[in-house]
Design an enzyme around this catalytic site. Sequence first.
Site, PDB file in Angstrom:
ATOM      1  N   TYR A   8       0.862  -1.198   0.000  1.00 15.11           N
ATOM      2  CA  TYR A   8       0.000   0.000   0.000  1.00 15.11           C
ATOM      3  C   TYR A   8       0.896   1.244   0.000  1.00 15.11           C
ATOM      4  O   TYR A   8       0.677   2.174  -0.781  1.00 15.11           O
ATOM      5  CB  TYR A   8      -0.960   0.012   1.192  1.00 15.11           C
ATOM      6  CG  TYR A   8      -1.804   1.275   1.219  1.00 15.11           C
ATOM      7  CD1 TYR A   8      -2.724   1.527   0.210  1.00 15.11           C
ATOM      8  CD2 TYR A   8      -1.641   2.239   2.216  1.00 15.11           C
ATOM      9  CE1 TYR A   8      -3.483   2.703   0.191  1.00 15.11           C
ATOM     10  CE2 TYR A   8      -2.395   3.409   2.219  1.00 15.11           C
ATOM     11  CZ  TYR A   8      -3.309   3.638   1.200  1.00 15.11           C
ATOM     12  OH  TYR A   8      -4.046   4.802   1.179  1.00 15.11           O
TER      13      TYR A   8
ATOM     14  N   PRO B  10      -3.487  12.709   2.651  1.00 11.44           N
ATOM     15  CA  PRO B  10      -4.094  12.681   3.984  1.00 11.44           C
ATOM     16  C   PRO B  10      -3.473  11.622   4.888  1.00 11.44           C
ATOM     17  O   PRO B  10      -2.977  10.589   4.429  1.00 11.44           O
ATOM     18  CB  PRO B  10      -5.559  12.312   3.699  1.00 11.44           C
ATOM     19  CG  PRO B  10      -5.738  12.397   2.211  1.00 11.44           C
ATOM     20  CD  PRO B  10      -4.381  12.150   1.631  1.00 11.44           C
TER      21      PRO B  10
ATOM     22  N   VAL C  60      -8.138   9.063   7.870  1.00 11.08           N
ATOM     23  CA  VAL C  60      -9.457   9.652   7.628  1.00 11.08           C
ATOM     24  C   VAL C  60     -10.493   8.553   7.850  1.00 11.08           C
ATOM     25  O   VAL C  60     -10.368   7.457   7.284  1.00 11.08           O
ATOM     26  CB  VAL C  60      -9.595  10.152   6.169  1.00 11.08           C
ATOM     27  CG1 VAL C  60     -10.854  11.006   6.020  1.00 11.08           C
ATOM     28  CG2 VAL C  60      -8.354  10.928   5.712  1.00 11.08           C
TER      29      VAL C  60
ATOM     30  N   PHE D  33     -12.509   3.160   4.149  1.00 14.46           N
ATOM     31  CA  PHE D  33     -11.147   2.677   3.872  1.00 14.46           C
ATOM     32  C   PHE D  33     -10.748   1.450   4.701  1.00 14.46           C
ATOM     33  O   PHE D  33     -10.297   0.439   4.147  1.00 14.46           O
ATOM     34  CB  PHE D  33     -10.175   3.841   4.133  1.00 14.46           C
ATOM     35  CG  PHE D  33      -8.728   3.514   3.949  1.00 14.46           C
ATOM     36  CD1 PHE D  33      -8.135   3.573   2.691  1.00 14.46           C
ATOM     37  CD2 PHE D  33      -7.934   3.153   5.034  1.00 14.46           C
ATOM     38  CE1 PHE D  33      -6.789   3.282   2.521  1.00 14.46           C
ATOM     39  CE2 PHE D  33      -6.589   2.854   4.872  1.00 14.46           C
ATOM     40  CZ  PHE D  33      -6.022   2.924   3.619  1.00 14.46           C
TER      41      PHE D  33
HETATM   42  P1  NDP Z   1     -13.366   4.521   0.673  1.00  9.23           P
HETATM   43  O1  NDP Z   1     -13.203   3.060   0.776  1.00  9.23           O
HETATM   44  O2  NDP Z   1     -14.406   5.173   1.494  1.00  9.23           O
HETATM   45  O3  NDP Z   1     -13.574   4.938  -0.856  1.00  9.23           O
HETATM   46  C1  NDP Z   1     -12.831   4.358  -1.899  1.00  9.23           C
HETATM   47  C2  NDP Z   1     -13.446   4.736  -3.232  1.00  9.23           C
HETATM   48  O4  NDP Z   1     -12.632   4.194  -4.284  1.00  9.23           O
HETATM   49  C3  NDP Z   1     -14.847   4.178  -3.392  1.00  9.23           C
HETATM   50  O5  NDP Z   1     -15.678   5.173  -3.933  1.00  9.23           O
HETATM   51  C4  NDP Z   1     -14.668   3.038  -4.377  1.00  9.23           C
HETATM   52  O6  NDP Z   1     -15.818   2.917  -5.199  1.00  9.23           O
HETATM   53  C5  NDP Z   1     -13.470   3.515  -5.204  1.00  9.23           C
HETATM   54  N1  NDP Z   1     -12.774   2.383  -5.798  1.00  9.23           N
HETATM   55  C6  NDP Z   1     -12.065   1.418  -5.153  1.00  9.23           C
HETATM   56  N2  NDP Z   1     -11.624   0.497  -6.014  1.00  9.23           N
HETATM   57  C7  NDP Z   1     -12.051   0.885  -7.251  1.00  9.23           C
HETATM   58  C8  NDP Z   1     -11.934   0.336  -8.552  1.00  9.23           C
HETATM   59  N3  NDP Z   1     -11.272  -0.814  -8.776  1.00  9.23           N
HETATM   60  N4  NDP Z   1     -12.503   0.989  -9.591  1.00  9.23           N
HETATM   61  C9  NDP Z   1     -13.181   2.133  -9.376  1.00  9.23           C
HETATM   62  N5  NDP Z   1     -13.328   2.715  -8.181  1.00  9.23           N
HETATM   63  C10 NDP Z   1     -12.782   2.083  -7.123  1.00  9.23           C
HETATM   64  O7  NDP Z   1     -11.937   5.151   1.030  1.00  9.23           O
HETATM   65  P2  NDP Z   1     -11.406   6.674   1.103  1.00  9.23           P
HETATM   66  O8  NDP Z   1     -12.434   7.638   0.734  1.00  9.23           O
HETATM   67  O9  NDP Z   1     -10.722   6.819   2.394  1.00  9.23           O
HETATM   68  O10 NDP Z   1     -10.276   6.586  -0.025  1.00  9.23           O
HETATM   69  C11 NDP Z   1     -10.171   7.484  -1.106  1.00  9.23           C
HETATM   70  C12 NDP Z   1      -8.717   7.709  -1.427  1.00  9.23           C
HETATM   71  O11 NDP Z   1      -8.081   8.335  -0.317  1.00  9.23           O
HETATM   72  C13 NDP Z   1      -7.927   6.435  -1.720  1.00  9.23           C
HETATM   73  O12 NDP Z   1      -7.039   6.676  -2.793  1.00  9.23           O
HETATM   74  C14 NDP Z   1      -7.144   6.212  -0.422  1.00  9.23           C
HETATM   75  O13 NDP Z   1      -5.972   5.482  -0.637  1.00  9.23           O
HETATM   76  C15 NDP Z   1      -6.881   7.646  -0.024  1.00  9.23           C
HETATM   77  N6  NDP Z   1      -6.536   7.859   1.368  1.00  9.23           N
HETATM   78  C16 NDP Z   1      -7.390   7.462   2.362  1.00  9.23           C
HETATM   79  C17 NDP Z   1      -7.033   7.678   3.693  1.00  9.23           C
HETATM   80  C18 NDP Z   1      -7.866   7.199   4.837  1.00  9.23           C
HETATM   81  O14 NDP Z   1      -7.340   7.104   5.969  1.00  9.23           O
HETATM   82  N7  NDP Z   1      -9.149   6.936   4.648  1.00  9.23           N
HETATM   83  C19 NDP Z   1      -5.797   8.397   4.033  1.00  9.23           C
HETATM   84  C20 NDP Z   1      -4.978   8.741   2.899  1.00  9.23           C
HETATM   85  C21 NDP Z   1      -5.371   8.504   1.619  1.00  9.23           C
HETATM   86  P3  NDP Z   1     -16.533   1.548  -5.622  1.00  9.23           P
HETATM   87  O15 NDP Z   1     -16.297   0.558  -4.525  1.00  9.23           O
HETATM   88  O16 NDP Z   1     -17.970   1.924  -5.811  1.00  9.23           O
HETATM   89  O17 NDP Z   1     -15.872   1.199  -6.901  1.00  9.23           O
HETATM   90  C1  8X3 Z   2      -4.468   5.824   4.464  1.00 15.29           C
HETATM   91  C2  8X3 Z   2      -3.820   6.202   5.740  1.00 15.29           C
HETATM   92  O1  8X3 Z   2      -2.322   5.414   7.658  1.00 15.29           O
HETATM   93  O2  8X3 Z   2      -3.832   3.766   6.690  1.00 15.29           O
HETATM   94  O3  8X3 Z   2      -3.683   6.111   3.373  1.00 15.29           O
HETATM   95  O4  8X3 Z   2      -1.901   4.475   5.484  1.00 15.29           O
HETATM   96  S1  8X3 Z   2      -2.939   4.896   6.403  1.00 15.29           S
END
Ligand code: NDP
Ligand code: 8X3
Length: 251
Positions: free
Chosen positions: A152, A182, A185, A189
């Site tokens: 990851y 970020p 969050v 996730f």
């Molecule tokens: P969520 O799981 O809430 O959302 C993830 C989104 O990505 C969903 O809308 C999902 O839609 C979409 N997605 C996942 N796989 C696919 C795929 N194969 N094709 C199309 N869409 C896809 O997580 P977050 O909102 O937290 O994550 C959003 C971004 O932020 C990610 O890139 C994550 O790595 C990043 N991030 C998150 C953090 C956290 O702590 N939450 C911190 C730092 C970064 P669907 O399943 O409908 O396809």
């Molecule tokens: C998501 C935040 O700390 O799980 O990118 O890597 S962490």
Amino acid sequence: MHNTTALITGATSGIGMATARYFAKNGINLVICGRRQEKLDALTVELEKLVEVHALNFDVRERDKVQDAINSLTGKFSHIDILINNAGNAHGLDTFQEASLDDFDAMLDINVKGLLYVTKALLPQMMERKSGHIINIGSTAGKEVYPKGNVYCASKHAVDAINQGMRLDLNGHNIRVGAIHPGMVETGFSEVRFKGNKEKADKVYQGFMPLKAEDIADIIYFVVTRPYHVNIADLVVMCTDQASSTVVNKN
Ligand code: NDP
Ligand code: 8X3
């Protein structure tokens, strides 16, 4: 921001959904993307009261489907001013030796290659118009590596490098490129990371106040509303209780 259209990948949950809502409240038309049709339908119904909304259902891993989806856009939806490369997840939290190759594939195919496919499909129109804004959602996992984060973290380090590479190569084309990284969050996730184990997922955010998806949406909106000569190139955002991937003040 009227007469502006944003395409958001991963708009069916978390950061992407919060950003779609924030943009809609501020008059930005939307192309919302994801794989869960029922979530796309519900968000469309909710937000089309405020702006024009078009939903695209595709898996970012499928290169041809990504291109077909972008090619299918017509009218004002074919003119994308802002691309939010947000779709992505962690799959598993295991030592390198124990983690599965399927999880490694998923993270590299979605977080890295998916981002490339969407960007390459949209970029020609931005280059032709000599305007556009690409925001890549990275992570603090793209700035440091933590135990069991292995692939990851690698996928998010790749996003960091791709963001820098895009900005260098697009210099002179009047297209803004920047990343937001970020920390923790509270979204869907961790549920995805722990393969639906809600108890494990909830535990991640207990004992401190993590960021909310709306906090990141607010920052994304700030970034896109700077004057056009201002490009926020790279931004790391953590909650006050988090100092690094492994140092979190939990009580
Ligand atoms: P969520 O799981 O809430 O959302 C993830 C989104 O990505 C969903 O809308 C999902 O839609 C979409 N997605 C996942 N796989 C696919 C795929 N194969 N094709 C199309 N869409 C896809 O997580 P977050 O909102 O937290 O994550 C959003 C971004 O932020 C990610 O890139 C994550 O790595 C990043 N991030 C998150 C953090 C956290 O702590 N939450 C911190 C730092 C970064 P669907 O399943 O409908 O396809
Ligand atoms: C998501 C935040 O700390 O799980 O990118 O890597 S962490």
